[in-house]
Design a protein around this motif. Structure first.
Motif, PDB file in Angstrom:
ATOM      1  N   ARG A 139       7.450 -93.250  22.190  1.00  0.00           N
ATOM      2  CA  ARG A 139       7.217 -94.416  23.052  1.00  0.00           C
ATOM      3  C   ARG A 139       6.594 -93.981  24.379  1.00  0.00           C
ATOM      4  NH1 ARG A 139       9.375 -98.820  20.736  1.00  0.00           N
ATOM      5  NH2 ARG A 139      10.997 -98.516  19.197  1.00  0.00           N
ATOM      6  N   LYS A 140       7.066 -92.851  24.893  1.00  0.00           N
ATOM      7  CA  LYS A 140       6.521 -92.334  26.147  1.00  0.00           C
ATOM      8  C   LYS A 140       5.042 -91.944  25.978  1.00  0.00           C
ATOM      9  CE  LYS A 140       9.093 -89.489  28.782  1.00  0.00           C
ATOM     10  NZ  LYS A 140       9.627 -88.216  29.321  1.00  0.00           N
ATOM     11  N   ILE A 141       4.714 -91.306  24.864  1.00  0.00           N
ATOM     12  CA  ILE A 141       3.318 -90.918  24.607  1.00  0.00           C
ATOM     13  C   ILE A 141       2.421 -92.159  24.543  1.00  0.00           C
ATOM     14  CG2 ILE A 141       1.742 -89.975  22.840  1.00  0.00           C
ATOM     15  CD1 ILE A 141       3.983 -87.909  22.203  1.00  0.00           C
ATOM     16  N   PHE A 142       2.871 -93.189  23.828  1.00  0.00           N
ATOM     17  CA  PHE A 142       2.057 -94.409  23.700  1.00  0.00           C
ATOM     18  C   PHE A 142       1.892 -95.106  25.051  1.00  0.00           C
ATOM     19  CE2 PHE A 142       4.030 -94.513  19.238  1.00  0.00           C
ATOM     20  CZ  PHE A 142       3.100 -93.594  18.769  1.00  0.00           C
ATOM     21  N   SER A 149       4.282 -84.322  32.455  1.00  0.00           N
ATOM     22  CA  SER A 149       4.809 -82.953  32.513  1.00  0.00           C
ATOM     23  C   SER A 149       6.120 -82.802  31.755  1.00  0.00           C
ATOM     24  CB  SER A 149       5.027 -82.532  33.973  1.00  0.00           C
ATOM     25  OG  SER A 149       3.797 -82.507  34.644  1.00  0.00           O
ATOM     26  N   SER A 150       6.843 -83.889  31.576  1.00  0.00           N
ATOM     27  CA  SER A 150       8.142 -83.808  30.897  1.00  0.00           C
ATOM     28  C   SER A 150       8.051 -84.091  29.397  1.00  0.00           C
ATOM     29  CB  SER A 150       9.138 -84.775  31.547  1.00  0.00           C
ATOM     30  OG  SER A 150       8.758 -86.113  31.304  1.00  0.00           O
ATOM     31  N   LEU A 151       6.834 -84.309  28.882  1.00  0.00           N
ATOM     32  CA  LEU A 151       6.702 -84.546  27.437  1.00  0.00           C
ATOM     33  C   LEU A 151       7.160 -83.320  26.661  1.00  0.00           C
ATOM     34  CD1 LEU A 151       3.231 -86.346  27.179  1.00  0.00           C
ATOM     35  CD2 LEU A 151       5.490 -87.344  26.704  1.00  0.00           C
ATOM     36  N   GLY A 152       7.929 -83.535  25.612  1.00  0.00           N
ATOM     37  CA  GLY A 152       8.405 -82.440  24.783  1.00  0.00           C
ATOM     38  C   GLY A 152       7.348 -81.904  23.832  1.00  0.00           C
ATOM     39  N   ASN A 153       6.417 -82.759  23.429  1.00  0.00           N
ATOM     40  CA  ASN A 153       5.338 -82.340  22.528  1.00  0.00           C
ATOM     41  C   ASN A 153       4.323 -81.539  23.344  1.00  0.00           C
ATOM     42  OD1 ASN A 153       2.830 -82.323  21.075  1.00  0.00           O
ATOM     43  ND2 ASN A 153       3.712 -83.858  19.708  1.00  0.00           N
ATOM     44  N   GLU A 154       4.318 -80.228  23.140  1.00  0.00           N
ATOM     45  CA  GLU A 154       3.491 -79.347  23.959  1.00  0.00           C
ATOM     46  C   GLU A 154       1.999 -79.639  23.845  1.00  0.00           C
ATOM     47  OE1 GLU A 154       4.344 -75.212  23.427  1.00  0.00           O
ATOM     48  OE2 GLU A 154       2.540 -74.603  24.481  1.00  0.00           O
ATOM     49  N   SER A 155       1.513 -79.908  22.640  1.00  0.00           N
ATOM     50  CA  SER A 155       0.069 -80.141  22.490  1.00  0.00           C
ATOM     51  C   SER A 155      -0.341 -81.434  23.188  1.00  0.00           C
ATOM     52  CB  SER A 155      -0.358 -80.126  21.020  1.00  0.00           C
ATOM     53  OG  SER A 155       0.249 -81.163  20.309  1.00  0.00           O
ATOM     54  N   VAL A 156       0.477 -82.490  23.079  1.00  0.00           N
ATOM     55  CA  VAL A 156       0.153 -83.749  23.762  1.00  0.00           C
ATOM     56  C   VAL A 156       0.232 -83.548  25.272  1.00  0.00           C
ATOM     57  CG1 VAL A 156       0.826 -86.158  24.104  1.00  0.00           C
ATOM     58  CG2 VAL A 156       0.912 -85.159  21.804  1.00  0.00           C
ATOM     59  N   ARG A 157       1.272 -82.858  25.715  1.00  0.00           N
ATOM     60  CA  ARG A 157       1.417 -82.603  27.161  1.00  0.00           C
ATOM     61  C   ARG A 157       0.186 -81.881  27.710  1.00  0.00           C
ATOM     62  NH1 ARG A 157       5.964 -79.731  27.177  1.00  0.00           N
ATOM     63  NH2 ARG A 157       4.876 -77.749  27.151  1.00  0.00           N
ATOM     64  N   ASP A 160      -6.924 -87.719  21.417  1.00  0.00           N
ATOM     65  CA  ASP A 160      -6.347 -86.696  20.545  1.00  0.00           C
ATOM     66  C   ASP A 160      -4.822 -86.650  20.723  1.00  0.00           C
ATOM     67  OD1 ASP A 160      -6.487 -84.677  18.583  1.00  0.00           O
ATOM     68  OD2 ASP A 160      -6.464 -83.115  20.115  1.00  0.00           O
ATOM     69  N   GLY A 161      -4.358 -86.746  21.953  1.00  0.00           N
ATOM     70  CA  GLY A 161      -2.924 -86.807  22.202  1.00  0.00           C
ATOM     71  C   GLY A 161      -2.308 -88.049  21.581  1.00  0.00           C
ATOM     72  N   CYS A 162      -3.025 -89.140  21.682  1.00  0.00           N
ATOM     73  CA  CYS A 162      -2.573 -90.405  21.103  1.00  0.00           C
ATOM     74  C   CYS A 162      -2.464 -90.279  19.578  1.00  0.00           C
ATOM     75  CB  CYS A 162      -3.559 -91.494  21.503  1.00  0.00           C
ATOM     76  SG  CYS A 162      -3.146 -93.126  20.940  1.00  0.00           S
ATOM     77  N   VAL A 163      -3.494 -89.751  18.942  1.00  0.00           N
ATOM     78  CA  VAL A 163      -3.499 -89.580  17.482  1.00  0.00           C
ATOM     79  C   VAL A 163      -2.360 -88.655  17.056  1.00  0.00           C
ATOM     80  CG1 VAL A 163      -4.796 -88.589  15.543  1.00  0.00           C
ATOM     81  CG2 VAL A 163      -5.935 -90.129  17.165  1.00  0.00           C
ATOM     82  N   THR A 164      -2.148 -87.581  17.789  1.00  0.00           N
ATOM     83  CA  THR A 164      -1.051 -86.659  17.485  1.00  0.00           C
ATOM     84  C   THR A 164       0.285 -87.390  17.542  1.00  0.00           C
ATOM     85  OG1 THR A 164      -2.292 -84.773  18.349  1.00  0.00           O
ATOM     86  CG2 THR A 164       0.100 -84.515  18.213  1.00  0.00           C
ATOM     87  N   GLY A 165       0.468 -88.205  18.563  1.00  0.00           N
ATOM     88  CA  GLY A 165       1.701 -88.982  18.689  1.00  0.00           C
ATOM     89  C   GLY A 165       1.867 -89.988  17.569  1.00  0.00           C
TER      90      GLY A 165
END
Length: 176
Positions: free
Chosen positions: A5-8, A33-41, A160-165
């Motif tokens: 939800r945070k990524i979206f 900065s607090s996202l757990g998904n390293e690639s999206v962050r 790309d971050g969105c697609v990954t999420g």
């Protein structure tokens, strides 16, 4: 707020027309900065770097050229399927019904296929409705991301971050 939800939510903000206020928002930087998904962050932080190293006029010009003047990267998702044909209006009605069924009414000026609106919906809607909405649009979102990558456009970082999420969210099993 759970990670997807945070990524979206963040992607929805980053894909809106650049405004000085949200670009200077320290909370947005903190959330990324607090996202757990390293690639999206990393992708979103790279995009923030792009935002902070360019003048607002340049950012606005890039945004307009990317999303308003290109049929291949427009953020009106049903346009990729129907262009300006009447079927697009029928798709609007179905999408508005999906929003309503999940308990959300769109504002009059919001089109139900506008990518930031779809992502905002996915950030707050019940899981099943969020997944359904993202499944409806996934192929188009993937196509936009690919076009941005081919053009070496900085908005590719957000897409790309969105697609990954989205991929991660759609593959996630429902908690029992």
């Amino acid at each position: 707020m759970e990670e997807h939800r945070k990524i979206f939510k963040i992607a929805s903000i980053l894909l809106q027309y650049p405004e000085q206020d949200w670009m200077e928002d320290k909370q947005l930087f903190h959330e990324i900065s607090s996202l757990g998904n390293e690639s999206v962050r990393k992708l979103f932080l790279q995009f923030l770097d792009y935002l902070t190293t360019n003048e607002i006029e340049t950012l606005c010009e890039t945004y307009v050229n990317t999303f308003d003047f290109s049929d291949k990267t427009t953020m009106y998702l049903t346009y990729h399927l129907f262009g300006d044909q009447k079927e697009r209006g029928q798709a609007f009605l179905k999408l508005k019904e999906e929003f309503r069924n999940a308990g959300f009414d769109l504002l009059d000026e919001e089109l139900p296929d506008y990518l930031p609106v779809v992502l905002e919906f996915a950030s707050v809607a019940p899981e099943e409705q969020a997944k359904k909405m993202l499944l409806i649009h996934k192929t188009t979102i993937d196509k936009i991301a690919e076009e941005l990558k081919l053009a070496n456009n900085p908005y590719y970082l957000v897409m790309d971050g969105c697609v990954t999420g989205i991929v991660s969210f759609l593959e996630e099993k429902k908690a029992s």
